[in-house]
Design a protein around this motif. Sequence first.
Motif, mmCIF file in Angstrom:
data_model
loop_
_atom_site.group_PDB
_atom_site.id
_atom_site.type_symbol
_atom_site.label_atom_id
_atom_site.label_comp_id
_atom_site.label_asym_id
_atom_site.label_seq_id
_atom_site.Cartn_x
_atom_site.Cartn_y
_atom_site.Cartn_z
ATOM 1 N N TRP A 201 0.859 -1.197 0.000
ATOM 2 C CA TRP A 201 0.000 0.000 0.000
ATOM 3 C C TRP A 201 0.892 1.242 0.000
ATOM 4 C CZ3 TRP A 201 -4.200 -0.915 4.423
ATOM 5 C CH2 TRP A 201 -4.981 -2.032 4.085
ATOM 6 N N GLU A 207 -3.200 3.703 -1.162
ATOM 7 C CA GLU A 207 -3.635 3.109 -2.435
ATOM 8 C C GLU A 207 -2.998 1.726 -2.584
ATOM 9 O OE1 GLU A 207 -3.292 4.037 -7.226
ATOM 10 O OE2 GLU A 207 -2.056 5.105 -5.800
ATOM 11 N N LYS A 208 -3.751 0.761 -3.139
ATOM 12 C CA LYS A 208 -3.248 -0.603 -3.293
ATOM 13 C C LYS A 208 -2.371 -0.692 -4.547
ATOM 14 C CE LYS A 208 -7.441 -2.512 -1.230
ATOM 15 N NZ LYS A 208 -7.001 -2.311 0.140
ATOM 16 N N ASP A 212 -4.486 -7.201 -5.392
ATOM 17 C CA ASP A 212 -5.850 -6.932 -4.917
ATOM 18 C C ASP A 212 -6.622 -6.083 -5.937
ATOM 19 O OD1 ASP A 212 -6.015 -8.430 -2.633
ATOM 20 O OD2 ASP A 212 -5.676 -6.768 -1.236
ATOM 21 N N ARG A 213 -5.923 -5.307 -6.748
ATOM 22 C CA ARG A 213 -6.617 -4.501 -7.775
ATOM 23 C C ARG A 213 -7.291 -5.429 -8.796
ATOM 24 N NH1 ARG A 213 -5.524 0.604 -6.540
ATOM 25 N NH2 ARG A 213 -7.134 1.129 -8.051
ATOM 26 N N ARG A 216 -10.135 -7.699 -6.754
ATOM 27 C CA ARG A 216 -11.347 -6.950 -6.346
ATOM 28 C C ARG A 216 -11.884 -6.043 -7.446
ATOM 29 N NH1 ARG A 216 -9.613 -5.310 -0.113
ATOM 30 N NH2 ARG A 216 -8.658 -7.331 0.375
ATOM 31 N N ASP A 217 -11.382 -6.231 -8.683
ATOM 32 C CA ASP A 217 -11.851 -5.428 -9.823
ATOM 33 C C ASP A 217 -11.747 -3.927 -9.558
ATOM 34 O OD1 ASP A 217 -12.570 -7.649 -11.436
ATOM 35 O OD2 ASP A 217 -14.423 -7.877 -10.291
ATOM 36 N N LEU A 218 -10.593 -3.496 -9.079
ATOM 37 C CA LEU A 218 -10.442 -2.074 -8.750
ATOM 38 C C LEU A 218 -9.944 -1.254 -9.935
ATOM 39 C CD1 LEU A 218 -8.774 -2.446 -5.204
ATOM 40 C CD2 LEU A 218 -11.178 -1.993 -5.744
#
Length: 235
Positions: A201, A207-208, A212-213, A216-218
């Motif tokens: 982070w 911010e990642k 995880d992006r 988690r579909d970020l």
Amino acid sequence: MSDKKIYEGKAKILYETDNPEEILVYYKDDATAGNGAKKGTIADKGIMNNKMTAFFFDLLAKNGVAHHYLRVISDREAIVKKLTIIPLEVIIRNVAAGSLAQRLGLAEGTPMRLPVIELCYKNDELGDPMVNRYHVLAMNFATDDELTAIQNISLKVNDVLKNFLKEKKVDLIDFKLEFGRDKDGKVILADEISPDNCRFWDSDTKEKLDKDRFRRDLGGVEDAYKEMLRRLTGM
Ligand code: TMP
């Protein structure tokens, strides 16, 4: 060079080489999450993870941590020492996030007084179930001395990476390591160290900058990997 495939995993392929003590690792762009439930690709991930893993292993070697990486031979390929893999995924956590935050009902980002080490039995069909020291000894996954070595190396890796990343304005939230035995039976750090198996982070914005992006579909997945590579190597 022989190209006999030994194993194809979710993100990497392993090949035999002409040297029986060495293995070729090929880094793919494929990404999976939820134990294979979600599949996709991250453009140039294989190239970036090969570079970042080489960078981190070099940093660890300079700090006295023995590991399996020998040399990078192309954008997506590296040669590593052949090891007998210990069937454990070792997760080290500095801040509560992901499955730990879920399991204990904590907000992601909750600080913890001490690093937490979790052990999972490496078995895709079973979804890598969590195990404890007793299970590991009872099932003979590793010996007591090996587990102690794994714990000590894991905490050392955590200290080296956490301190280095702090200077790059990155918080090391958690990460997963794997280990193997060399031909003399010594426990050696294996696998990779990249945004695929670490939570990074941004220290200021939180911010990642990791997988995880994708999980988690970020959005902004490739940019996050590129940003990590830039912060580490200036590339
Ligand atoms: P978790 O919070 O989902 O249990 O993940 C903890 C850390 O371990 C996180 O940095 C991602 C990494 N990890 C893997 O590299 N492979 C896995 O199969 C899992 C479950 C986690």
